[in-house]
Motif scaffolding. Structure first.
Motif, PDB file in Angstrom:
ATOM      1  N   ILE A   1     -15.368  17.138  -8.042  1.00 34.43           N
ATOM      2  CA  ILE A   1     -13.920  17.201  -8.161  1.00 34.43           C
ATOM      3  C   ILE A   1     -13.269  17.126  -6.781  1.00 34.43           C
ATOM      4  O   ILE A   1     -12.240  16.478  -6.602  1.00 34.43           O
ATOM      5  N   CYS A   2     -13.902  17.752  -5.802  1.00 33.62           N
ATOM      6  CA  CYS A   2     -13.387  17.693  -4.436  1.00 33.62           C
ATOM      7  C   CYS A   2     -13.313  16.251  -3.947  1.00 33.62           C
ATOM      8  O   CYS A   2     -12.298  15.824  -3.371  1.00 33.62           O
ATOM      9  N   THR A   3     -14.357  15.475  -4.189  1.00 34.66           N
ATOM     10  CA  THR A   3     -14.391  14.075  -3.761  1.00 34.66           C
ATOM     11  C   THR A   3     -13.300  13.264  -4.444  1.00 34.66           C
ATOM     12  O   THR A   3     -12.609  12.460  -3.805  1.00 34.66           O
TER      13      THR A   3
ATOM     14  N   LEU B   1      -5.973  10.993  -1.046  1.00 32.14           N
ATOM     15  CA  LEU B   1      -5.363  11.519   0.181  1.00 32.14           C
ATOM     16  C   LEU B   1      -5.853  10.760   1.401  1.00 32.14           C
ATOM     17  O   LEU B   1      -5.084  10.401   2.295  1.00 32.14           O
ATOM     18  N   ARG B   2      -7.161  10.515   1.420  1.00 37.06           N
ATOM     19  CA  ARG B   2      -7.760   9.810   2.562  1.00 37.06           C
ATOM     20  C   ARG B   2      -7.313   8.342   2.592  1.00 37.06           C
ATOM     21  O   ARG B   2      -6.947   7.820   3.658  1.00 37.06           O
ATOM     22  N   ILE B   3      -7.339   7.687   1.448  1.00 34.75           N
ATOM     23  CA  ILE B   3      -6.986   6.266   1.387  1.00 34.75           C
ATOM     24  C   ILE B   3      -5.558   6.028   1.867  1.00 34.75           C
ATOM     25  O   ILE B   3      -5.275   5.050   2.560  1.00 34.75           O
TER      26      ILE B   3
ATOM     27  N   ARG C   1       0.830  -1.206   0.000  1.00 35.61           N
ATOM     28  CA  ARG C   1       0.000   0.000   0.000  1.00 35.61           C
ATOM     29  C   ARG C   1       0.870   1.264   0.000  1.00 35.61           C
ATOM     30  O   ARG C   1       0.569   2.244  -0.701  1.00 35.61           O
ATOM     31  N   GLN C   2       1.943   1.235   0.764  1.00 33.60           N
ATOM     32  CA  GLN C   2       2.833   2.391   0.801  1.00 33.60           C
ATOM     33  C   GLN C   2       3.490   2.639  -0.549  1.00 33.60           C
ATOM     34  O   GLN C   2       3.603   3.780  -1.004  1.00 33.60           O
ATOM     35  N   MET C   3       3.904   1.573  -1.206  1.00 33.93           N
ATOM     36  CA  MET C   3       4.576   1.724  -2.495  1.00 33.93           C
ATOM     37  C   MET C   3       3.592   2.068  -3.609  1.00 33.93           C
ATOM     38  O   MET C   3       3.955   2.746  -4.568  1.00 33.93           O
ATOM     39  N   ARG C   4       2.349   1.617  -3.478  1.00 36.87           N
ATOM     40  CA  ARG C   4       1.349   1.947  -4.508  1.00 36.87           C
ATOM     41  C   ARG C   4       1.164   3.453  -4.638  1.00 36.87           C
ATOM     42  O   ARG C   4       0.861   3.951  -5.721  1.00 36.87           O
ATOM     43  N   ALA C   5       1.329   4.170  -3.538  1.00 36.94           N
ATOM     44  CA  ALA C   5       1.196   5.622  -3.593  1.00 36.94           C
ATOM     45  C   ALA C   5       2.234   6.247  -4.522  1.00 36.94           C
ATOM     46  O   ALA C   5       2.024   7.341  -5.053  1.00 36.94           O
TER      47      ALA C   5
ATOM     48  N   THR D   1      -0.661  11.758  -4.334  1.00 37.28           N
ATOM     49  CA  THR D   1       0.136  10.908  -3.450  1.00 37.28           C
ATOM     50  C   THR D   1       1.641  11.096  -3.660  1.00 37.28           C
ATOM     51  O   THR D   1       2.441  10.297  -3.183  1.00 37.28           O
ATOM     52  N   LYS D   2       2.007  12.142  -4.392  1.00 32.47           N
ATOM     53  CA  LYS D   2       3.420  12.457  -4.678  1.00 32.47           C
ATOM     54  C   LYS D   2       4.129  11.259  -5.300  1.00 32.47           C
ATOM     55  O   LYS D   2       5.131  10.748  -4.771  1.00 32.47           O
TER      56      LYS D   2
END
Length: 256
Positions: free
Chosen positions: A104-106, A112-114, A81-85, A164-165
Motif C-alpha cells: 500500500i505504501c508503494t 506523489l513521486r511521479i 502532465r501538470q493537468m493530468r494530476a 495529487t489533489k
C-alpha cells in the motif's frame, strides 16, 4: 456545488477503424465544480469509452473537451502532465488495476513521486494523511494489495486518486463489486470528500439506485448517445425514454 464548469465536452464521436459503427455519437456533457454527474446505461452503451476519452487514454475522432478552462485535447508535454494530476480515476477492481504484490505504501507513493511532490520523508507524511483521510489505519502501509479486504482496497484506490489533489475524479463502477453495507460507507466517504474539497465526480454506473444516492445530475447513455440528461430527481421521477424506464425497473430499490 458551484456553477463553475470544470469539464465541458461537446460533440464527441468515436468509432473503431475499419467499422461503420460509432461507439460514441455526438456526445456532449458538462460537470461543475463540486458536482457529481452519474453516467448510467447498459453494458456496451459507451460509458467506459467516454471515460477513456475524457481521461485522454484514447482520442476522439471529433469533438472538443475543455478541462479547467484549457483545451484538454491540445495540451502536450509538461502542461499535460501538470493537468493530468488534476483528473484521476478509480476503477471497479483495484486488485486488477494495481500490481497485487505492491504494498500500500508503494501504491500511494507512486503518484506523489511521479508528479514531483515533496521529499521522501514528506511523502511518507502525506501517505499517512491519505490513509487517515479514507478512514484506514496507517499500519496497513506494509500490507500488500491482495492482503486487504475489497472495501479496504477501494478506499486505498480513492486515497491514491486523492494523492495529487484532483479537481475531478472519474469513478468507473467503483462500488459495483462491494456488498451493500460497504458500498454505503464508500459512498458516504466520497460525499464527505466532495463536501470538504469541492471535488467533482463523473460516476459511471449501471445502477440507478446508486446514482440516486450520490448524483446531482444523471446522463443516460444508450447505443453511444446521451438520451436523457438532467437533475437526478427529475430523471428518476419522470423518465422519458424506454432505456431509463428499463434501468429503473431493473433496480428493486427504485421500484415504487
Amino acid at each position: 456545488m458551484t456553477d463553475q464548469v470544470i469539464l465541458q465536452a461537446e460533440g464527441l464521436k468515436f468509432g473503431f477503424p475499419g467499422t461503420n459503427k460509432l461507439i460514441l455519437n455526438d456526445v456532449s456533457l458538462s460537470i461543475s465544480r463540486g458536482e457529481t454527474l452519474a453516467l448510467v446505461g447498459r453494458s456496451g452503451s459507451g460509458k467506459s469509452t467516454l471515460a477513456r476519452i475524457l481521461l485522454r487514454l484514447i482520442k476522439p475522432q471529433r469533438g472538443q473537451i475543455s478541462f479547467n478552462g484549457a483545451d484538454w485535447l491540445a495540451l502536450q508535454g509538461k502542461h499535460l502532465r501538470q493537468m493530468r494530476a488534476k483528473m484521476q480515476m478509480v476503477f471497479q477492481d483495484p486488485l486488477a488495476a494495481f500490481n497485487p504484490n505492491s504494498t500500500i505504501c508503494t501504491l500511494l507513493d507512486e503518484p506523489l513521486r511521479i508528479h514531483g511532490m515533496r521529499e521522501v520523508h514528506q511523502r511518507a507524511i502525506m501517505i499517512t494523511q491519505l490513509l487517515y483521510r479514507v478512514a484506514l489505519d496507517p499500519a496497513l502501509i506494509t500490507r500488500r494489495v491482495d492482503e486487504v479486504s475489497g472495501g479496504q482496497r477501494q478506499r486505498i484506490a480513492i486515497a491514491r486518486a486523492l494523492a495529487t489533489k484532483p479537481e475531478l475524479i472519474v469513478l468507473d463502477e467503483a462500488v459495483a463489486s462491494l456488498d451493500v453495507s460497504v458500498r454505503a460507507h464508500i459512498l458516504d466517504l466520497l460525499q464527505d470528500i466532495q463536501a470538504r474539497d469541492q471535488t467533482s465526480y463523473l460516476f459511471i454506473t449501471h445502477d440507478l439506485a446508486v446514482a440516486k444516492r450520490i448524483a446531482h445530475k444523471i446522463a443516460v447513455m444508450d447505443e453511444g448517445k446521451i438520451v436523457e440528461y438532467g437533475r437526478a430527481d427529475d430523471i428518476l421521477d419522470d423518465p422519458q425514454t424506454a432505456i431509463t424506464k428499463a434501468l429503473i425497473a431493473a433496480s428493486p430499490r427504485l421500484k415504487r
